[in-house]
Scaffold this motif. Structure first.
Motif, short mmCIF file in Angstrom:
data_model
loop_
_atom_site.label_atom_id
_atom_site.label_comp_id
_atom_site.label_asym_id
_atom_site.label_seq_id
_atom_site.Cartn_x
_atom_site.Cartn_y
_atom_site.Cartn_z
N GLY A 112 0.81 -1.11 0.06
CA GLY A 112 0.05 -0.06 0.02
C GLY A 112 0.80 1.22 -0.07
N LEU A 113 1.94 1.24 1.09
CA LEU A 113 3.00 2.39 0.61
C LEU A 113 3.30 2.86 -0.57
CD1 LEU A 113 4.53 1.93 4.32
CD2 LEU A 113 2.77 3.65 3.55
N ALA A 114 4.12 1.53 -1.12
CA ALA A 114 4.53 1.82 -2.58
C ALA A 114 3.52 1.91 -3.50
CB ALA A 114 5.12 0.30 -2.86
N ALA A 115 2.30 1.63 -3.49
CA ALA A 115 1.24 2.23 -4.35
C ALA A 115 1.08 3.72 -4.02
CB ALA A 115 -0.17 1.19 -4.16
N GLN A 116 0.70 4.00 -2.98
CA GLN A 116 0.63 5.46 -2.45
C GLN A 116 1.67 6.37 -3.07
OE1 GLN A 116 1.28 6.81 1.67
NE2 GLN A 116 -0.89 7.16 1.83
N GLU A 117 2.92 5.93 -2.89
CA GLU A 117 4.10 6.99 -3.47
C GLU A 117 3.99 6.93 -5.01
OE1 GLU A 117 8.81 6.96 -2.93
OE2 GLU A 117 7.74 5.31 -2.27
N THR A 118 3.73 5.64 -5.54
CA THR A 118 3.74 5.69 -7.15
C THR A 118 2.61 6.35 -7.64
OG1 THR A 118 3.41 3.34 -7.04
CG2 THR A 118 5.78 3.91 -7.22
N TYR A 119 1.48 5.85 -7.52
CA TYR A 119 0.03 6.31 -8.13
C TYR A 119 -0.14 7.81 -8.24
CZ TYR A 119 -2.05 1.70 -8.86
OH TYR A 119 -2.30 0.30 -9.23
N THR A 120 0.45 8.54 -7.10
CA THR A 120 0.19 9.88 -7.49
C THR A 120 1.06 10.55 -8.66
OG1 THR A 120 0.06 10.01 -4.90
CG2 THR A 120 0.68 12.18 -6.18
N ARG A 121 2.14 10.13 -8.78
CA ARG A 121 2.98 10.43 -9.80
C ARG A 121 2.49 9.82 -11.16
NH1 ARG A 121 7.46 9.26 -6.21
NH2 ARG A 121 7.64 7.15 -7.50
N GLN A 122 1.87 8.56 -11.24
CA GLN A 122 1.63 8.10 -12.28
C GLN A 122 0.25 8.62 -12.76
OE1 GLN A 122 0.68 3.84 -12.01
NE2 GLN A 122 -0.69 3.72 -13.92
N VAL A 123 -0.83 9.06 -11.93
CA VAL A 123 -1.74 9.93 -12.47
C VAL A 123 -1.68 11.02 -12.81
CG1 VAL A 123 -4.09 10.97 -11.48
CG2 VAL A 123 -3.63 8.74 -10.74
N GLN A 124 -0.53 12.01 -12.34
CA GLN A 124 -0.10 13.08 -12.67
C GLN A 124 0.22 13.04 -14.15
OE1 GLN A 124 2.59 14.49 -9.77
NE2 GLN A 124 1.06 15.53 -8.27
N ALA A 125 1.11 12.03 -14.27
CA ALA A 125 1.70 11.64 -15.69
C ALA A 125 0.61 11.39 -16.71
CB ALA A 125 2.86 10.49 -15.82
N GLN A 126 -0.26 10.70 -16.26
CA GLN A 126 -1.62 10.38 -17.42
C GLN A 126 -2.25 11.66 -17.56
OE1 GLN A 126 -1.64 7.13 -18.44
NE2 GLN A 126 -3.50 7.75 -19.76
N ARG A 127 -2.69 12.48 -16.42
CA ARG A 127 -3.22 13.78 -16.77
C ARG A 127 -2.41 14.56 -18.02
NH1 ARG A 127 -7.27 14.95 -13.39
NH2 ARG A 127 -7.47 13.86 -11.26
N SER A 128 -1.12 14.39 -17.76
CA SER A 128 -0.30 15.32 -18.56
C SER A 128 -0.60 14.68 -20.13
CB SER A 128 1.11 15.29 -18.41
OG SER A 128 1.81 15.99 -19.16
N LEU A 129 -0.44 13.28 -20.05
CA LEU A 129 -0.86 12.61 -21.39
C LEU A 129 -2.10 12.83 -21.99
CD1 LEU A 129 0.37 10.61 -23.52
CD2 LEU A 129 -0.56 8.90 -21.90
N LEU A 130 -3.02 13.06 -21.19
CA LEU A 130 -4.59 13.45 -21.55
C LEU A 130 -4.31 14.62 -22.21
CD1 LEU A 130 -7.45 12.88 -21.88
CD2 LEU A 130 -7.72 13.59 -19.61
N GLU A 131 -3.68 15.68 -21.57
CA GLU A 131 -3.62 16.98 -22.22
C GLU A 131 -2.84 17.03 -23.62
OE1 GLU A 131 -1.69 19.41 -19.57
OE2 GLU A 131 -3.42 19.51 -18.01
N SER A 132 -1.85 16.12 -23.91
CA SER A 132 -1.07 16.16 -25.06
C SER A 132 -2.04 15.55 -26.12
CB SER A 132 0.01 15.57 -24.93
OG SER A 132 0.89 15.98 -23.72
N SER A 133 -2.93 14.37 -25.60
CA SER A 133 -3.73 13.72 -26.60
C SER A 133 -4.67 14.42 -27.02
CB SER A 133 -4.35 12.30 -25.86
OG SER A 133 -3.35 11.48 -25.47
N GLU A 134 -5.24 15.55 -26.25
CA GLU A 134 -6.43 16.33 -26.31
C GLU A 134 -5.72 17.33 -27.64
OE1 GLU A 134 -9.25 16.56 -22.54
OE2 GLU A 134 -7.47 17.87 -22.86
N ASP A 135 -4.55 17.87 -27.33
CA ASP A 135 -4.12 18.93 -28.27
C ASP A 135 -3.77 18.13 -29.75
OD1 ASP A 135 -4.08 20.93 -26.47
OD2 ASP A 135 -2.06 20.33 -25.93
#
Length: 481
Positions: A386-409
């Motif tokens: 759970g701690l490993a997921a807590q540490e990595t999912y935050t960065r993963q979701v942020q990266a996915q949001r950035s990818l979504l913005e790029s895909s929309e463009d």
């Protein structure tokens, strides 16, 4: 002299020895810190996750309402609560053997004796009536009954811990089922929006094809994309229905239609921040570990009972009252009656049964030690994951949001270039599919992030209390009365 012997026997029974081995808690077979290092060390002011009430962890009013319903109606939780009451009754049964059993008895009989069986040569009718108080008591000189009582008490404590564990699992399961439903609803909405865009694109391509601008290949590609989206709409519609059914099973009833609105969706803000303690905290907070330890203590007490079975059993049985041949004279003077029958049973030969019982108790203890250690290791692994997921999912979701913005463009640019005749339809279709895929993955990542937080809350023993309580400690012993 008789009174002195009886007093000595009573004193021996009350101060009898115990053959239960001294309990030693096994060492925890885990590290003293989490694999992620000191970043997750506890702060002096923070409470433990197990002390965080589920109302404080889950901020979504709709989810809070669902948890309330589940705690009232879930059948598995109801069975766990009934098991606690059953073990409470078993403890009371076992504890009662330590005390004398007192009974009041009334008897009466009349019989006719034929003349040829009567020494007087005449037939006759005889009567006998009695009213007595009887007492029977096994003197627990070697602690056999006390060992069985302690075993039953630890099993009761284990059942209470199992009930807490069942409630924690239920709270987490309801939360995860609700989040899964929200995710599938979001995926259904995204798919419907994508299908609408595909249908619009298909319509434009059809008109372009009709006037000879678009090719048959482009029209086929547009139709294929729209059909694929329609398939996904039906898939997510089915999943939403199944999610509601799974949630209804956990609730023990249909999902309420009047759930309060939250607008949170899959927002991370609907969950509170978790205080993280040390691995040793799990030994005292997580109910499945407490359950395993109480079961270990119960087996330890059973060893005392198995040892005591090698020694003599002494029982006292007595009765006092009145007896008479006439019912009317039952309570007349001189009708007093009493009896006293002590007994002792000494095991001599039983073909190794007692030795086998003791061996079985000791082997059971070794099994329980292994299960206790496994429970600790499992809990340690779940929290570490759970701690490993807590540490990595935050960065993963942020990266996915950035990818979504790029895909929309990318999609907007590809659409303009296609309409301007710069690029072919294949580029636009690729942009549409990439945007749809990224939208789906973002929802999946957000769901995984939230469920990992819920599972971490569960792994750390949270979810038992409704709100933070200042009362701490173990299970409440059954009433002595």
């Amino acid at each position: 002299m008789k009174k002195s012997l009886l007093s000595m026997a009573l004193l021996a029974a009350l101060s009898g020895c115990s053959l239960i081995p001294d309990y030693q808690r096994p060492d925890a077979p885990v590290a003293d810190s989490w694999p992620q290092g000191e970043a997750y060390g506890p702060s002096a002011a923070s409470a433990q996750a197990a002390e965080l009430g589920w109302r404080e962890f889950f901020h979504d009013p709709a989810l809070q309402r669902l948890i309330e319903v589940a705690l009232e109606n879930n059948r598995d939780l109801r069975v766990a609560a009934l098991n606690v009451e059953a073990y409470r009754a078993l403890y009371q049964i076992q504890r009662a053997d330590l005390f004398p059993a007192v009974s009041a008895n009334g008897d009466g009989s009349r019989s006719r004796t034929p003349a040829d069986l009567n020494p007087m040569g005449q037939s006759g009718i005889s009567s006998q009536y009695s009213a007595t108080f009887g007492v029977s008591w096994e003197l627990d000189l070697f602690g056999r009954l006390r060992s069985l009582r302690d075993q039953a008490l630890e099993e009761f404590f284990a059942s209470e811990a199992a009930q807490r564990s069942a409630q924690i699992s239920l709270v987490a399961s309801v939360a995860n089922a609700w989040l899964t439903l929200q995710a599938d609803l979001a995926l259904l909405q995204v798919t419907n929006d994508t299908l609408k865009a595909y249908d619009e694109s298909l319509g434009l391509t059809q008109r372009s094809f009709d006037v000879g601008v678009a090719s048959a290949l482009e029209l086929s590609q547009a139709r294929s994309a729209a059909d694929s989206a329609r398939v996904n709409v039906e898939q997510y519609t089915r999943l939403v229905a199944q999610d509601r059914n799974a949630l209804a099973l956990l609730l023990g009833q249909a999902v309420p239609a009047d759930l309060p609105g939250s607008g949170e969706g899959l927002a991370r803000q609907q969950l509170a921040e978790l205080p993280i303690g040390l691995p040793s905290d799990l030994l005292f907070k997580r109910p499945d570990i407490l359950q395993a330890e109480h079961q270990l203590r119960a087996v330890n007490a059973s060893i005392g009972a198995a040892r005591a079975a090698f020694f003599p059993r002494i029982s006292l049985t007595g009765a006092a009252g009145t007896a008479s041949s006439e019912l009317s004279g039952l309570f007349d003077g001189g009708s007093g009656y009493w009896s006293f029958a002590p007994s002792i049973s000494v095991p001599i030969f039983n073909a190794g049964q007692l030795r086998a019982n003791l061996d079985y108790a000791r082997i059971s203890e070794n099994i329980q030690v292994a299960q206790y250690e496994k429970a600790i290791q499992t809990a340690f692994r779940e929290v570490a994951d759970g701690l490993a997921a807590q540490e990595t999912y935050t960065r993963q979701v942020q990266a996915q949001r950035s990818l979504l913005e790029s895909s929309e463009d990318y999609y907007r640019l590809a659409e303009r270039r296609y309409r301007a005749g710069v690029d072919n339809y294949l580029t636009l279709l690729d942009a549409q599919r990439q945007l749809y895929s990224v939208q789906q993955q973002l929802i999946a990542d957000r769901l995984a992030q939230l469920t990992s937080e819920v599972n971490l809350f569960k792994a750390m023993g949270g979810g038992w209390q409704e709100a933070v309580s200042t009362e701490q400690g173990g299970a409440t012993p059954p009433a002595e009365g």
